[in-house]
Structures are given as structure tokens and as C-alpha cells.
Design a protein around this motif. Structure first.
Motif, PDB file in Angstrom:
ATOM      1  N   SER A 258      -6.169  -4.401  -7.394  1.00  0.00           N
ATOM      2  CA  SER A 258      -7.334  -5.297  -7.224  1.00  0.00           C
ATOM      3  C   SER A 258      -6.951  -6.762  -7.347  1.00  0.00           C
ATOM      4  O   SER A 258      -7.396  -7.602  -6.558  1.00  0.00           O
ATOM      5  CB  SER A 258      -8.387  -4.994  -8.289  1.00  0.00           C
TER       6      SER A 258
ATOM      7  N   ILE B 146      -5.894  -0.431  -3.879  1.00  0.00           N
ATOM      8  CA  ILE B 146      -6.693  -0.641  -2.670  1.00  0.00           C
ATOM      9  C   ILE B 146      -5.749  -1.030  -1.538  1.00  0.00           C
ATOM     10  O   ILE B 146      -4.977  -1.976  -1.669  1.00  0.00           O
ATOM     11  CB  ILE B 146      -7.728  -1.773  -2.879  1.00  0.00           C
TER      12      ILE B 146
ATOM     13  N   ALA C 229     -14.370  -5.311  -6.819  1.00  0.00           N
ATOM     14  CA  ALA C 229     -13.383  -4.276  -7.142  1.00  0.00           C
ATOM     15  C   ALA C 229     -13.325  -4.098  -8.649  1.00  0.00           C
ATOM     16  O   ALA C 229     -13.448  -5.067  -9.400  1.00  0.00           O
ATOM     17  CB  ALA C 229     -12.014  -4.675  -6.608  1.00  0.00           C
TER      18      ALA C 229
END
Lengths: 277, 316
Positions: A247, A224, A218
Motif C-alpha cells: 500500500s 496490491i 488501502a
């Protein structure tokens, strides 16, 4: 007698007009940055490390020795299977996005080399309707995965997406099953799949190929998640914790293998492929 | 509207039964009257079904008295042994699963489970699973594969739960993993959408060789309310969004995403649950018999091929 009186000075904050294409303001720290310098630094703020959004072809250039040496399936277009109209028709949205970003839909796929090693790469284009996954994205990924299997090359996908493209209704949901089935073929063939998550990767893309990497990397600070923060906030009626779904949060919870700053991405990918190929 | 109609139809049916009884008891020929009433009932029922808007079906699909997964298991299966837990974190009661006998064979049954009342709904989180639910389902599917037993799934959720714990424990990964596992599972899988097929939370147990759908079930990438909130900027436009999303069984059959519609009684599955369950059982048996004739390699090849075809695109 007014010698101690401070002359009133009007405080004005003048909005600095930034000439486009020359200066950019960092969303992370507010620093004004010279575009040329920013580009040299892989579009990462030299002051605070904020990763600016970059497009699919820039990722191809960043990860591959010579960018895409061949780009695949550039002629695929959405067929608007539902004839979807909300405040705007889906066809108009596609047309507007095609004009602004290019007609290749929300992913570019192709082949190239990482330190001389042949790979198949897909990079998502967030600016095309929020990087949403419809039939074209699904079919391009399926074909890319098939090519990886046929030519025995590793597969890399750089994700940036708000999720499924709801204007394609149930077909957009089915792309999750379709891309996962394609990745199962790649896994069966014993080939590595490297998933790289960038800001933002949410919804149906996260809940399919993005989280299915043999190794998942990432970029720093990327959002996310499965559900978007707004939906979660509305559901649980509480504020979300600091750094939630970033992340660093995913790394801490065991959902990604590493956070890799953009400048180190190619080198890390290259080493990983060496271990897995 | 659909419900008022269904009450009216029930009354007409009762009247028909009365007439028939009267006619045979008293030996009076009432065939003309009976026939007229039967024709009227058929015609009105056909009209009513044709007139159901997509959002009427959404309401039917969400009806609180609709049969849920455990109701179908009870009516269709013997020797039910529920299996609990994902072996990682906890048991998620939003998804139930276990061994059962169906038509004389052992099968693995997995399904979303809503609650009948508030207390049960709180325990079952209104049928919205956490990652543990999907991981339990994955464990049970692999168990079925290990012993060569088919998997039957019942789909009925408004969606996977959007909460802090769900995100922390990898809701997206849990669903994604199931999609991959189901795409390659070397045993037959049949999914039946019995109520709400809510997005990835539904698909997470619905990648299958055959996907069946009850007549008034819905299956969609996003709820009509959610879609309206995003695209129309108001949840009040849900009816319009439901029309645009094309989320009914009939729509999905036309789009070739599902394989068969299982008919419901005119008033909806909840008006005659036994009859609905019989129809579901009959369809499951028929498809299962076809799938059991296939070798695992062929099964997986065909399943993947089916999903590879899905979508609509043009090529310049």
C-alpha cells in the motif's frame, strides 16, 4: 573438581500449542494475542498494527451501522461453463469452498447505512477460491451497481482477490469488461464509487473495478498489483525492492488516495461520502 | 505438425496447377485426375484442420512469421499517420496507433505490435505493453471519439508486461481505465484478435461492439503455460491446460464471447498474408457498415448490454 563446569542443559523449544479460537499469533510481529481482544481492535495487532484478514460480513459490520440490512443475490452459483478439470474438478473446488466458507462465492453484496446514509456495499471473500473473480462475482457486482444507479446510492467495494478465476476461462476475463461497464453506468449517473483495497488485491480485479474508484483507499501493508510478485521475479530475474507493491508503495507512486488503518475506515468513508454525495 | 502438413498441401497445389497447365497446353483431357487430386486435397485439408489440437493453434497464433498489426495496416489502409506517446511518460512501441483511411473513411487504428527480429523485439518488448501503451491507446480512442471516427484494434500480445516499472506506473490502473473508457466510447469499436489474445493485456484494447478472431488466433485469461504452472504445478502440462481453457476461435464463438471467425488459409495466416488480410478487411468493412448506422447512444447501450450478458451462472 567440576564445580566450574556448567551443567549441560538441553535447550528445547517447545512448540506452544494455541487453543484454537482463543489465541492467535500475529503474522507481523509474532506476538500471541487473545482473540477477544483482537476482535475488539478490529482484528488489528495492538503491538505492530498488522491487519489480520477478516471476512466479508465482518467488513459489512465494520463499515455499516447495522451490517447488511439486506443482502443481495445470495442464490447465484457458478455454472462451470468449461467443465474445467485440473488436479481437481472446478465443481469440487466450488463445493469445498461453499462448505468451508458459505455458498455465496467470492463476494457478498448488500445495502446498509454509513452514519445513517444509504449505501450499496460489496465485500470480497478471499477464502472462497482466493477471492477469484468468475461469473458470479461479475454478475453480483453488475447487479449491485445497477441497484446503486436505480436507488441513487453511493457504491463501495472492498476488494481482496488473487485475480480472475481461471477455471472459468475467457468468461473470467470478460468479467473485467463487464464490471467496468457497470461502473461506467454508475459514473454516468453521477454517483460516487469508493474502492477499498485490502490484502491482497491483484490481477484482473486490480485491473478492473478495484482501480476505478473515484477515491481509492488501502489498508496498511496490503499487497496490491497487476502481476503477482512471483511472476515479476521470474520475468525480470531480479529481486524485488523492499516494500514493492505494498500500500505504502502505491501511495508513493500516486496509485491510491490514502492508506487508512481499519479502525478509522468507517469514519473516513463517511466523511468522503459527505463530500461526494 | 500443422506446418509439415501445410508444406505437403502446397506441393499438392503446385501439382494441380501443373496438371491443369499441361492439360490445356497439350489438349489432353485430364479432368478425372484433376478432380481426384482436388478431392484429395480438400479432404486432407479438412482433416488437418479438424485434427489441430488447441495447442497446435497456440503455436500457429505465436508463429514468428504471422502477420502483425502493421502488416494489416499496410495492406488494408491508406494515408497512415502513426501517432506516438501517452503525453505522460513516453511512447510505448509495444502498441502502435494512428489515423488511417479504411474503405474511404478515416479511422483510428490501434494494435499490439511484435517484432520481426530480435532487435525489433527488444525495442517492442515482444509486444508486451507497459502502462504507457494503454494510456496512448486511451488518448487515441478519445481522439477518435472527438472527431466521430471509428476505432479498429488489432490484438496480438502474450500479455501486459509484468515488471517493476510497469507496476510503479500503474499497469492495473491503465488497463482498468481503458476498459471503462471503451465501455462508454461514443463511436464504433471493432477488435480483431490476429494472434495471441493474452489476458488483461489483450482486453485492454479489446472491449468492442464487435470482436472478430482469426481462425488460428487464441484468446485466454492466462497463457496455457501459466495456467499449467499454477494448476498442474508444471509448465509441461501446457497442452492439457490449453485444452481445459478452451481458448480457440471456435471455442470462443461457441461461448458467445466473439462475433465472427475470420478464415485463414489452410497452413495459417503467414502462408498467404495477402489473402488473410483481404478476409480481415472484408469482415471489418461489413461490421463497420452495420455499426455506422447506429446513433452513439444506441451504440453504447448495446455495447454495455453485450458485456452485461457475459458469464455463466445459475440462480437458485
Amino acid at each position: 573438581m567440576s564445580w566450574f563446569k556448567k551443567p549441560k542443559q538441553k535447550i528445547t523449544s517447545q512448540k506452544r500449542e494455541l487453543p484454537p479460537d482463543v489465541w492467535e499469533k500475529c503474522d507481523g510481529c509474532g506476538e500471541i494475542l487473545y482473540s477477544g481482544r483482537l476482535a475488539e481492535n478490529d482484528h488489528v495487532c495492538p503491538t505492530c498494527g498488522h491487519h489480520f484478514r477478516i471476512d466479508a460480513l465482518t467488513y459489512a459490520g465494520l463499515l455499516l451501522d447495522e451490517g447488511f440490512e439486506e443482502e443481495f443475490d445470495t442464490g447465484l452459483r457458478s455454472a462451470d461453463p468449461l467443465g474445467f478439470v485440473d488436479s481437481k474438478s472446478y465443481r469440487d473446488r466450488i463445493e469445498a469452498a461453499s462448505e468451508e466458507v458459505g455458498p455465496e462465492d467470492a463476494i457478498r453484496t448488500g445495502s446498509g447505512r454509513v452514519d445513517g446514509r444509504q449505501v450499496k456495499l460489496g465485500a470480497m471473500e478471499f477464502r472462497f477460491i482466493g477471492g477469484s473473480m468468475g461469473s458470479v462475482v461479475g454478475e453480483k457486482i453488475r447487479r449491485l451497481a445497477e441497484r446503486a444507479v436505480d436507488e441513487r446510492d453511493p457504491l463501495i467495494i472492498v476488494s481482496a482477490s488473487g485475480g480472475a478465476r481461471m477455471q472459468e476461462g475467457i468468461y473470467s476475463l470478460m468479467q473485467m469488461a463487464k464490471t467496468s461497464a457497470a461502473l461506467d453506468r454508475v459514473a454516468d449517473a453521477g454517483l460516487p464509487f469508493l474502492s477499498i483495497l485490502t490484502h491482497p488485491t491483484t490481477g484482473g480485479v486490480t485491473a478492473s473495478y478495484a482501480m476505478l474508484g473515484d477515491v481509492i483507499l488501502a489498508e496498511p501493508g496490503a499487497l496490491i498489483g497487476f502481476a503477482g510478485p512471483r511472476v515479476i521475479r521470474e520475468t525480470i530475474r531480479q529481486d524485488l525492492p523492499e516494500g514493492f507493491q505494498r500500500s505504502e508503495f502505491l501511495l508513493e507512486h500516486g496509485m491510491v488516495d490514502q492508506i487508512v488503518p481499519r479502525g478509522e475506515l468507517k469514519e473516513r468513508v463517511s466523511v468522503l461520502l459527505g463530500h461526494m454525495c | 505438425m500443422a506446418l509439415e502438413r501445410s508444406e505437403k498441401f502446397e506441393k499438392m497445389r503446385e501439382r494441380l496447377t501443373e496438371l491443369k497447365e499441361l492439360s490445356s497446353r497439350e489438349g489432353i483431357d485430364m479432368s478425372e485426375q484433376i478432380e481426384r487430386l482436388e478431392d484429395q486435397l480438400d479432404a486432407e485439408q479438412a482433416d488437418a484442420v479438424a485434427e489441430l489440437s488447441r495447442y497446435d493453434r497456440v503455436k500457429l497464433a505465436r508463429h514468428q512469421e504471422r502477420p502483425f498489426t502493421l502488416d494489416y495496416i499496410e495492406r488494408l489502409c491508406d494515408d497512415w499517420v502513426e501517432l506516438h506517446g501517452d503525453r505522460h511518460y513516453r511512447d510505448d512501441p509495444s502498441i502502435v496507433g494512428g489515423w488511417a483511411s479504411f474503405g474511404g473513411r478515416s479511422v483510428m487504428v490501434i494494435g499490439h505490435q511484435k517484432g520481426r527480429d530480435m532487435k525489433e523485439n527488444l525495442a517492442r518488448n515482444f509486444g508486451s505493453p507497459h502502462p504507457e501503451g494503454y494510456r496512448k491507446a486511451e488518448r487515441l480512442m478519445k481522439l477518435a471519439e472527438k472527431f466521430g471516427r471509428p476505432v479498429l484494434t488489432f490484438v496480438d500480445t502474450q500479455g501486459a508486461y509484468p515488471g517493476i516499472g510497469a507496476e510503479e506506473r500503474g499497469q492495473a490502473e491503465a488497463i482498468a481505465r481503458n476498459l471503462l473508457v471503451m465501455a462508454g466510447l461514443r463511436t464504433p469499436i471493432i477488435a480483431c484478435v490476429i494472434g495471441e489474445g493474452g489476458s488483461g493485456g489483450a482486453l485492454g484494447i479489446a472491449v468492442a461492439d464487435r470482436v472478430l478472431m482469426l481462425e488460428n488466433a487464441i484468446y485466454s485469461v492466462i497463457s496455457p503455460e501459466g495456467c499449467a504452472a499454477i494448476l498442474w504445478r508444471s509448465r509441461d502440462q501446457a497442452e492439457q491446460a490449453a485444452e481445459a481453457l478452451k481458448l480457440t476461435a471456435q471455442d470462443l464463438l461457441e461461448l458467445e464471447v466473439i462475433d465472427e471467425i475470420v478464415p485463414e488459409p489452410p497452413g495459417g495466416a503467414h502462408t498467404r498474408p495477402a489473402e488473410t488480410a483481404r478476409a480481415v478487411g472484408e469482415a471489418l468493412e461489413r461490421h463497420l457498415a452495420e455499426l455506422e448506422a447506429l446513433e452513439p447512444d444506441e451504440l453504447v447501450r448495446l455495447r454495455r448490454e453485450k458485456y452485461f450478458q457475459m458469464g455463466a451462472w445459475e440462480e437458485a
